[in-house]
Design an enzyme around this catalytic site. Structure first.
Site, PDB file in Angstrom:
ATOM      1  N   ASP A  33      92.796-114.506 -24.635  1.00 28.60           N
ATOM      2  CA  ASP A  33      92.008-113.920 -25.731  1.00 28.60           C
ATOM      3  C   ASP A  33      91.377-115.034 -26.577  1.00 28.60           C
ATOM      4  OD1 ASP A  33      90.997-112.024 -27.467  1.00 28.60           O
ATOM      5  OD2 ASP A  33      92.928-111.511 -28.386  1.00 28.60           O
ATOM      6  N   GLY A 122     101.819-113.382 -20.439  1.00 34.69           N
ATOM      7  CA  GLY A 122     101.917-114.600 -21.237  1.00 34.69           C
ATOM      8  C   GLY A 122     102.731-114.314 -22.497  1.00 34.69           C
TER       9      GLY A 122
HETATM   10  N1  AR6 Z   1      92.014-117.804 -18.096  1.00 32.95           N
HETATM   11  C1  AR6 Z   1      92.761-116.981 -17.324  1.00 32.95           C
HETATM   12  N2  AR6 Z   1      94.043-116.681 -17.585  1.00 32.95           N
HETATM   13  C2  AR6 Z   1      94.586-117.244 -18.696  1.00 32.95           C
HETATM   14  C3  AR6 Z   1      93.878-118.113 -19.556  1.00 32.95           C
HETATM   15  C4  AR6 Z   1      92.519-118.385 -19.220  1.00 32.95           C
HETATM   16  N3  AR6 Z   1      91.767-119.171 -19.965  1.00 32.95           N
HETATM   17  N4  AR6 Z   1      94.714-118.497 -20.557  1.00 32.95           N
HETATM   18  C5  AR6 Z   1      95.900-117.900 -20.333  1.00 32.95           C
HETATM   19  N5  AR6 Z   1      95.836-117.161 -19.202  1.00 32.95           N
HETATM   20  P1  AR6 Z   1      98.218-114.116 -22.597  1.00 32.95           P
HETATM   21  P2  AR6 Z   1      99.302-111.407 -22.998  1.00 32.95           P
HETATM   22  C6  AR6 Z   1      96.866-116.341 -18.548  1.00 32.95           C
HETATM   23  O1  AR6 Z   1      99.296-114.730 -23.407  1.00 32.95           O
HETATM   24  O2  AR6 Z   1     100.600-111.815 -22.416  1.00 32.95           O
HETATM   25  C7  AR6 Z   1      96.990-113.052 -27.387  1.00 32.95           C
HETATM   26  O3  AR6 Z   1      97.373-113.656 -28.587  1.00 32.95           O
HETATM   27  C8  AR6 Z   1      98.305-116.675 -18.814  1.00 32.95           C
HETATM   28  O4  AR6 Z   1      98.760-117.687 -17.905  1.00 32.95           O
HETATM   29  O5  AR6 Z   1      96.827-114.614 -22.760  1.00 32.95           O
HETATM   30  O6  AR6 Z   1      98.678-110.124 -22.538  1.00 32.95           O
HETATM   31  C9  AR6 Z   1      96.386-111.685 -27.610  1.00 32.95           C
HETATM   32  O7  AR6 Z   1      95.590-111.638 -28.770  1.00 32.95           O
HETATM   33  C10 AR6 Z   1      98.985-115.349 -18.531  1.00 32.95           C
HETATM   34  O8  AR6 Z   1      99.329-115.258 -17.169  1.00 32.95           O
HETATM   35  O9  AR6 Z   1      98.141-112.509 -22.819  1.00 32.95           O
HETATM   36  C11 AR6 Z   1      97.606-110.824 -27.710  1.00 32.95           C
HETATM   37  O10 AR6 Z   1      98.151-110.875 -29.016  1.00 32.95           O
HETATM   38  C12 AR6 Z   1      97.907-114.305 -18.823  1.00 32.95           C
HETATM   39  O11 AR6 Z   1      96.706-115.027 -19.025  1.00 32.95           O
HETATM   40  C13 AR6 Z   1      98.575-111.455 -26.740  1.00 32.95           C
HETATM   41  O12 AR6 Z   1      98.159-112.820 -26.612  1.00 32.95           O
HETATM   42  C14 AR6 Z   1      98.183-113.444 -20.036  1.00 32.95           C
HETATM   43  O13 AR6 Z   1      98.670-114.253 -21.073  1.00 32.95           O
HETATM   44  C15 AR6 Z   1      98.472-110.819 -25.373  1.00 32.95           C
HETATM   45  O14 AR6 Z   1      99.495-111.349 -24.559  1.00 32.95           O
END
Ligand code: AR6
Length: 170
Positions: A33, A122
């Site tokens: 995000d 994540g």
């Molecule tokens: N490109 C692709 N995947 C990514 C990237 C990127 N640039 N960066 C991280 N990931 P997360 P959630 C992967 O934490 O668990 C935010 O604060 C990462 O390795 O981004 O759904 C939002 O505002 C992981 O596998 O999302 C919410 O508050 C995946 O993306 C909260 O985090 C999801 O990790 C959402 O948490």
């Protein structure tokens, strides 16, 4: 529908839409995000604020669509994954909703190629193996799958990439 797997930063993907793992405020955060809002610029936040003003917060499992601002994609579909709390049945269903509702919104907007990150795995701590099974099964079982040309699973961390590699090559 073709399924593709890549290990990349989703902000670099030139698809019709990339999906954001957002939170219900729609106002940005960390992880993917944060990267999307940072690289996409303020047009995305502006569009999110307009949606919030119209319909309030985005419920877990739901999805909304905005411009992709400066990103190479055309649209960003923001979906809110569940925070893992151990209630697997409920959390599993909500995660499946994210994929299903994002695909439905994609079809409504004429999107043919859509890229998903590993939603909830994540900051929201959803177990990765379980989340990968749900993501793949939900996409594969999507009722209108013939209307989408390609779904790209974009893994960022090694653990998710290895899991998807195994599961998609079975
Ligand atoms: N490109 C692709 N995947 C990514 C990237 C990127 N640039 N960066 C991280 N990931 P997360 P959630 C992967 O934490 O668990 C935010 O604060 C990462 O390795 O981004 O759904 C939002 O505002 C992981 O596998 O999302 C919410 O508050 C995946 O993306 C909260 O985090 C999801 O990790 C959402 O948490």
């Amino acid at each position: 529908m073709i399924l593709e797997l890549i290990k990349a930063d989703i902000t670099t993907i030139k698809a019709d839409a990339i999906v954001n793992a957002a939170n219900s405020s729609l106002l940005g955060g960390g992880g993917v995000d944060g990267a999307i809002h940072r690289k996409g610029g303020k047009e995305i936040l502006k569009a999110c604020i307009e949606i919030r003003n119209k319909q309030g917060k985005c419920k877990t499992g739901n999805a909304v669509i905005t411009t992709a601002g400066n990103l190479p994609a055309r649209y960003v579909i923001h979906t809110v994954g569940p925070v893992w709390n151990g209630e697997s049945e409920k959390n599993n269903a909500l995660l499946a909703d994210c994929y299903r509702n994002s695909l439905a919104l994609a079809i409504e907007n004429g999107i043919k190629v859509i890229a998903f990150p590993n939603i909830s795995t994540g900051i929201y701590h959803f177990p990765k193996n379980n989340a990968a099974d749900i993501a793949i099964a939900t996409v594969n079982n999507f009722a209108e799958k013939e209307k989408i040309e390609k779904v790209i699973f974009v893994c960022f961390d090694d653990e998710n990439y290895e899991l998807y590699l195994q599961k998609l090559n079975k």
